[in-house]
Design a protein around this motif. Structure first.
Motif, PDB file in Angstrom:
ATOM      1  N   LEU A 152      61.036 -17.288  57.898  1.00 19.23           N
ATOM      2  CA  LEU A 152      61.357 -17.645  59.283  1.00 19.23           C
ATOM      3  C   LEU A 152      61.821 -16.414  60.029  1.00 19.23           C
ATOM      4  CD1 LEU A 152      63.308 -20.730  60.535  1.00 19.23           C
ATOM      5  CD2 LEU A 152      64.002 -18.468  61.286  1.00 19.23           C
ATOM      6  N   ARG A 153      61.237 -16.184  61.172  1.00 18.79           N
ATOM      7  CA  ARG A 153      61.636 -15.063  62.035  1.00 18.79           C
ATOM      8  C   ARG A 153      61.855 -15.598  63.445  1.00 18.79           C
ATOM      9  NH1 ARG A 153      59.936 -10.396  59.096  1.00 18.79           N
ATOM     10  NH2 ARG A 153      58.540 -10.992  57.381  1.00 18.79           N
ATOM     11  N   ILE A 154      63.016 -15.257  64.012  1.00 16.58           N
ATOM     12  CA  ILE A 154      63.362 -15.759  65.330  1.00 16.58           C
ATOM     13  C   ILE A 154      63.777 -14.608  66.236  1.00 16.58           C
ATOM     14  CG2 ILE A 154      65.703 -16.298  64.522  1.00 16.58           C
ATOM     15  CD1 ILE A 154      65.786 -18.506  66.671  1.00 16.58           C
TER      16      ILE A 154
ATOM     17  N   PRO B 271      66.458  -9.023  73.773  1.00 12.90           N
ATOM     18  CA  PRO B 271      66.104  -9.760  72.549  1.00 12.90           C
ATOM     19  C   PRO B 271      67.077  -9.479  71.407  1.00 12.90           C
ATOM     20  CG  PRO B 271      64.687  -7.844  72.803  1.00 12.90           C
ATOM     21  CD  PRO B 271      65.556  -7.889  74.021  1.00 12.90           C
ATOM     22  N   GLU B 272      67.343 -10.523  70.623  1.00 11.00           N
ATOM     23  CA  GLU B 272      68.114 -10.402  69.389  1.00 11.00           C
ATOM     24  C   GLU B 272      67.290 -11.052  68.274  1.00 11.00           C
ATOM     25  OE1 GLU B 272      72.000 -11.996  69.744  1.00 11.00           O
ATOM     26  OE2 GLU B 272      72.641 -10.582  71.311  1.00 11.00           O
ATOM     27  N   GLN B 273      67.112 -10.311  67.175  1.00 10.47           N
ATOM     28  CA  GLN B 273      66.232 -10.785  66.111  1.00 10.47           C
ATOM     29  C   GLN B 273      67.033 -11.234  64.893  1.00 10.47           C
ATOM     30  OE1 GLN B 273      63.027  -8.089  65.216  1.00 10.47           O
ATOM     31  NE2 GLN B 273      62.734  -7.498  67.350  1.00 10.47           N
ATOM     32  N   ALA B 274      66.517 -12.243  64.215  1.00 17.51           N
ATOM     33  CA  ALA B 274      67.124 -12.738  62.974  1.00 17.51           C
ATOM     34  C   ALA B 274      65.999 -13.267  62.090  1.00 17.51           C
ATOM     35  CB  ALA B 274      68.150 -13.821  63.273  1.00 17.51           C
ATOM     36  N   SER B 275      66.289 -13.417  60.813  1.00 22.76           N
ATOM     37  CA  SER B 275      65.277 -13.913  59.879  1.00 22.76           C
ATOM     38  C   SER B 275      65.943 -14.735  58.783  1.00 22.76           C
ATOM     39  CB  SER B 275      64.486 -12.748  59.267  1.00 22.76           C
ATOM     40  OG  SER B 275      65.336 -11.921  58.502  1.00 22.76           O
ATOM     41  N   LEU B 276      65.127 -15.543  58.128  1.00 17.74           N
ATOM     42  CA  LEU B 276      65.590 -16.361  57.004  1.00 17.74           C
ATOM     43  C   LEU B 276      64.460 -16.423  55.995  1.00 17.74           C
ATOM     44  CD1 LEU B 276      67.645 -18.341  55.699  1.00 17.74           C
ATOM     45  CD2 LEU B 276      66.483 -20.178  56.949  1.00 17.74           C
ATOM     46  N   LYS B 277      64.761 -16.014  54.761  1.00 20.27           N
ATOM     47  CA  LYS B 277      63.777 -16.056  53.681  1.00 20.27           C
ATOM     48  C   LYS B 277      64.362 -16.855  52.526  1.00 20.27           C
ATOM     49  CE  LYS B 277      61.620 -11.616  54.865  1.00 20.27           C
ATOM     50  NZ  LYS B 277      60.344 -12.200  55.297  1.00 20.27           N
ATOM     51  N   LEU B 278      63.625 -17.867  52.087  1.00 18.83           N
ATOM     52  CA  LEU B 278      64.056 -18.736  50.992  1.00 18.83           C
ATOM     53  C   LEU B 278      62.943 -18.795  49.963  1.00 18.83           C
ATOM     54  CD1 LEU B 278      65.675 -21.642  53.081  1.00 18.83           C
ATOM     55  CD2 LEU B 278      66.858 -19.798  51.845  1.00 18.83           C
ATOM     56  N   PRO B 279      63.268 -19.076  48.677  1.00 16.51           N
ATOM     57  CA  PRO B 279      64.593 -19.477  48.176  1.00 16.51           C
ATOM     58  C   PRO B 279      65.499 -18.282  47.907  1.00 16.51           C
ATOM     59  CG  PRO B 279      63.027 -19.466  46.389  1.00 16.51           C
ATOM     60  CD  PRO B 279      62.255 -19.135  47.624  1.00 16.51           C
ATOM     61  N   GLU B 280      66.748 -18.597  47.641  1.00 14.36           N
ATOM     62  CA  GLU B 280      67.745 -17.604  47.226  1.00 14.36           C
ATOM     63  C   GLU B 280      68.326 -18.051  45.880  1.00 14.36           C
ATOM     64  OE1 GLU B 280      70.569 -17.453  50.343  1.00 14.36           O
ATOM     65  OE2 GLU B 280      69.320 -16.237  51.669  1.00 14.36           O
ATOM     66  N   PRO B 281      68.436 -17.167  44.899  1.00 15.21           N
ATOM     67  CA  PRO B 281      67.953 -15.784  44.937  1.00 15.21           C
ATOM     68  C   PRO B 281      66.425 -15.725  45.003  1.00 15.21           C
ATOM     69  CG  PRO B 281      68.617 -16.368  42.718  1.00 15.21           C
ATOM     70  CD  PRO B 281      69.018 -17.517  43.572  1.00 15.21           C
ATOM     71  N   ALA B 282      65.933 -14.608  45.523  1.00 19.38           N
ATOM     72  CA  ALA B 282      64.501 -14.462  45.747  1.00 19.38           C
ATOM     73  C   ALA B 282      63.755 -14.349  44.423  1.00 19.38           C
ATOM     74  CB  ALA B 282      64.240 -13.227  46.597  1.00 19.38           C
ATOM     75  N   PRO B 283      62.545 -14.891  44.323  1.00 20.99           N
ATOM     76  CA  PRO B 283      61.706 -14.716  43.126  1.00 20.99           C
ATOM     77  C   PRO B 283      61.283 -13.263  42.982  1.00 20.99           C
ATOM     78  CG  PRO B 283      60.480 -15.825  44.879  1.00 20.99           C
ATOM     79  CD  PRO B 283      61.895 -15.729  45.349  1.00 20.99           C
ATOM     80  N   PRO B 284      60.610 -12.901  41.892  1.00 19.37           N
ATOM     81  CA  PRO B 284      60.242 -11.493  41.660  1.00 19.37           C
ATOM     82  C   PRO B 284      59.453 -10.895  42.828  1.00 19.37           C
ATOM     83  CG  PRO B 284      59.869 -12.774  39.685  1.00 19.37           C
ATOM     84  CD  PRO B 284      60.223 -13.756  40.752  1.00 19.37           C
ATOM     85  N   LEU B 285      59.683  -9.604  43.048  1.00 24.85           N
ATOM     86  CA  LEU B 285      59.060  -8.907  44.172  1.00 24.85           C
ATOM     87  C   LEU B 285      57.543  -8.934  44.071  1.00 24.85           C
ATOM     88  CD1 LEU B 285      59.244  -7.126  46.690  1.00 24.85           C
ATOM     89  CD2 LEU B 285      59.469  -5.147  45.162  1.00 24.85           C
ATOM     90  N   ARG B 286      56.998  -8.748  42.880  1.00 21.44           N
ATOM     91  CA  ARG B 286      55.532  -8.749  42.721  1.00 21.44           C
ATOM     92  C   ARG B 286      54.935 -10.066  43.182  1.00 21.44           C
ATOM     93  NH1 ARG B 286      53.499  -7.952  37.050  1.00 21.44           N
ATOM     94  NH2 ARG B 286      51.537  -8.406  38.125  1.00 21.44           N
TER      95      ARG B 286
ATOM     96  N   TRP C 117      49.337 -19.495  53.572  1.00 20.42           N
ATOM     97  CA  TRP C 117      50.577 -19.925  54.228  1.00 20.42           C
ATOM     98  C   TRP C 117      50.254 -20.891  55.371  1.00 20.42           C
ATOM     99  CZ3 TRP C 117      55.712 -18.026  53.402  1.00 20.42           C
ATOM    100  CH2 TRP C 117      55.815 -17.095  52.363  1.00 20.42           C
ATOM    101  N   GLU C 118      51.130 -21.830  55.545  1.00 17.02           N
ATOM    102  CA  GLU C 118      51.089 -22.673  56.724  1.00 17.02           C
ATOM    103  C   GLU C 118      52.071 -22.094  57.735  1.00 17.02           C
ATOM    104  OE1 GLU C 118      50.519 -27.041  56.023  1.00 17.02           O
ATOM    105  OE2 GLU C 118      51.421 -26.504  54.100  1.00 17.02           O
ATOM    106  N   ARG C 119      51.657 -22.018  58.993  1.00 16.04           N
ATOM    107  CA  ARG C 119      52.486 -21.340  59.994  1.00 16.04           C
ATOM    108  C   ARG C 119      52.513 -22.136  61.287  1.00 16.04           C
ATOM    109  NH1 ARG C 119      53.711 -16.394  57.973  1.00 16.04           N
ATOM    110  NH2 ARG C 119      52.276 -15.507  56.434  1.00 16.04           N
TER     111      ARG C 119
ATOM    112  N   ILE D 208      57.517 -19.599  61.939  1.00 14.24           N
ATOM    113  CA  ILE D 208      57.864 -20.186  60.638  1.00 14.24           C
ATOM    114  C   ILE D 208      56.622 -20.214  59.769  1.00 14.24           C
ATOM    115  CG2 ILE D 208      58.840 -22.175  59.442  1.00 14.24           C
ATOM    116  CD1 ILE D 208      60.158 -23.023  62.016  1.00 14.24           C
ATOM    117  N   GLY D 209      56.758 -19.702  58.559  1.00 13.43           N
ATOM    118  CA  GLY D 209      55.696 -19.781  57.572  1.00 13.43           C
ATOM    119  C   GLY D 209      56.230 -20.354  56.283  1.00 13.43           C
ATOM    120  N   TRP D 210      55.466 -21.227  55.631  1.00 12.78           N
ATOM    121  CA  TRP D 210      55.917 -21.787  54.364  1.00 12.78           C
ATOM    122  C   TRP D 210      54.734 -21.910  53.409  1.00 12.78           C
ATOM    123  CZ3 TRP D 210      55.282 -24.389  58.844  1.00 12.78           C
ATOM    124  CH2 TRP D 210      54.464 -25.516  58.869  1.00 12.78           C
ATOM    125  N   LEU D 211      55.045 -21.830  52.125  1.00 11.88           N
ATOM    126  CA  LEU D 211      54.024 -21.832  51.075  1.00 11.88           C
ATOM    127  C   LEU D 211      54.583 -22.573  49.870  1.00 11.88           C
ATOM    128  CD1 LEU D 211      51.210 -20.618  50.198  1.00 11.88           C
ATOM    129  CD2 LEU D 211      52.528 -18.784  49.120  1.00 11.88           C
TER     130      LEU D 211
END
Length: 359
Positions: free
Chosen positions: A42-44, A233-248, A259-261, A300-303
């Motif tokens: 999520l990016r706002i 403008p003020e920017q914020a973001s939200l990435k889930l889940p936490e803790p994040a899965p492996p970077l790869r 992704w659905e957006r 918003i994008g989710w997968l």
């Protein structure tokens, strides 16, 4: 829009990835474990508005007609929100009825010169030292003082006799005693003041006063009450889940995942139906309207994805996510294998250090 993966789809994708196509059900019976990992990105961008008033002034008679006016309190004046919340802008207003042109209070646009203190001239520095005598013995009779040197006897001495090549001293009038270059002064004639000791002030050109800066020499100043409305403008973001899965896995899913957006453009827009229920509370909190917010854009994008462990392959975790052409699988070392490899590497390093120490 990608369809959600069923457990059968997930296990069959893992079976194909491990060279056992069609054996997804067998993996289920063997005790394969599926952990759902819904991803959210999520990016706002919020456009936040600030308002302020201040006294403003300009020299002379200033035209404020190009600036829009407001009445009453600036906070009550309507200002359209920006079409693009990512762009900053500032709108300057003038309070209606506040503009007035008044005398500056100076002397008809002039002020005393601060450099020469209204005298029109400055004391001049001494000119350059004479290159011939270097100011040491400009005159053998008076040393540039205009009076006879105290160490001279009335009868004179060979040193006091006129020297060849010398000329008359302009200070003591003694013939053939002075340096021919400076004529007894010990310095060249000053080019700034012609040896008068004073020069014209370079700031006021001798007029003793300068143009008054605050009014640009007009003797008038225009005053008004200014209002500023800033939108930034003020920017914020939200990435889930936490803790994040492996970077790869996150990188691979970001590149090839289906992704659905959706994009929301106001605080009242409903959330999409496809969001995972576990994410709804965090998303609603992130989208709470903040103070001064007048516009927004939310991407918003989710997968839907999953992590699968298989009993007969404890060294890997299989990450499954919907791709553009069907389910994709990425095998990543399990925590057990990562710890085992780390232990082996640490042992090798320790062995090398021991060998080096013995050598």
């Amino acid at each position: 829009m990608a369809d959600a993966l069923s457990e059968g789809d997930i296990l069959e994708a893992v079976a194909r990835h491990t060279g056992r196509p069609g054996r997804g059900a067998q993996l289920r019976r063997a005790g394969a474990d599926i952990t759902r990992l819904p991803l959210l990105d999520l990016r706002i961008v919020r456009c936040v508005e600030t308002r302020a008033t201040r006294p403003e002034s300009r020299p002379g008679t200033y035209d404020t007609s190009r600036r829009p006016e407001y009445e009453g309190e600036l906070r009550d004046h309507p200002v359209d929100p920006p079409k693009d919340p990512t762009v900053s802008r500032t709108v300057e207003f003038v309070l209606r009825g506040s503009v007035r042109t008044v005398p500056c209070g100076c002397d008809d646009g002039r002020q005393p010169c601060s450099r020469c203190r209204a005298k029109g001239r400055l004391r001049c520095d001494i000119g350059p030292v004479c290159p011939a005598c270097e100011g040491v013995e400009p005159c053998t009779w008076c040393d540039g003082t205009g009076e006879r040197r105290k160490d001279r006897s009335p009868s004179g001495s060979p040193r006091e006799k006129p020297a060849a090549g010398r000329t008359a001293c302009e200070k003591c009038r003694k013939p053939r005693t002075a340096c021919p270059e400076c004529r007894g002064w010990g310095a060249k004639r000053c080019p700034k003041c012609d040896d008068t000791g004073y020069r014209v002030c370079p700031v006021c050109s001798g007029e003793r006063s300068t143009e008054h800066g605050p009014c640009d020499g007009t003797g008038l100043v225009t005053l008004w009450t200014a209002g500023s409305v800033g939108q930034a403008p003020e920017q914020a973001s939200l990435k889930l889940p936490e803790p994040a899965p492996p970077l790869r896995f996150r990188q691979q899913a970001g590149r090839t995942g289906a992704w659905e957006r959706v994009t929301l453009s106001s605080a009242g827009d409903p959330l999409p139906d496809g969001l995972d229920p576990a994410h709804l509370k965090a998303v609603e909190s992130a989208l709470t309207q903040c103070r001064g917010e007048v516009a927004r854009r939310v991407d918003i994008g989710w997968l839907q994805s999953a992590a699968v462990t298989v009993p007969d392959d404890p060294d890997h975790v299989f990450y499954v996510f919907p791709g553009r052409e069907g389910p994709e699988v990425l095998a990543i070392w399990s925590r057990r294998r990562s710890l085992r490899v780390a232990a082996v590497v640490a042992g090798v390093v320790l062995l090398v250090l021991l060998v080096v120490a013995l050598v």
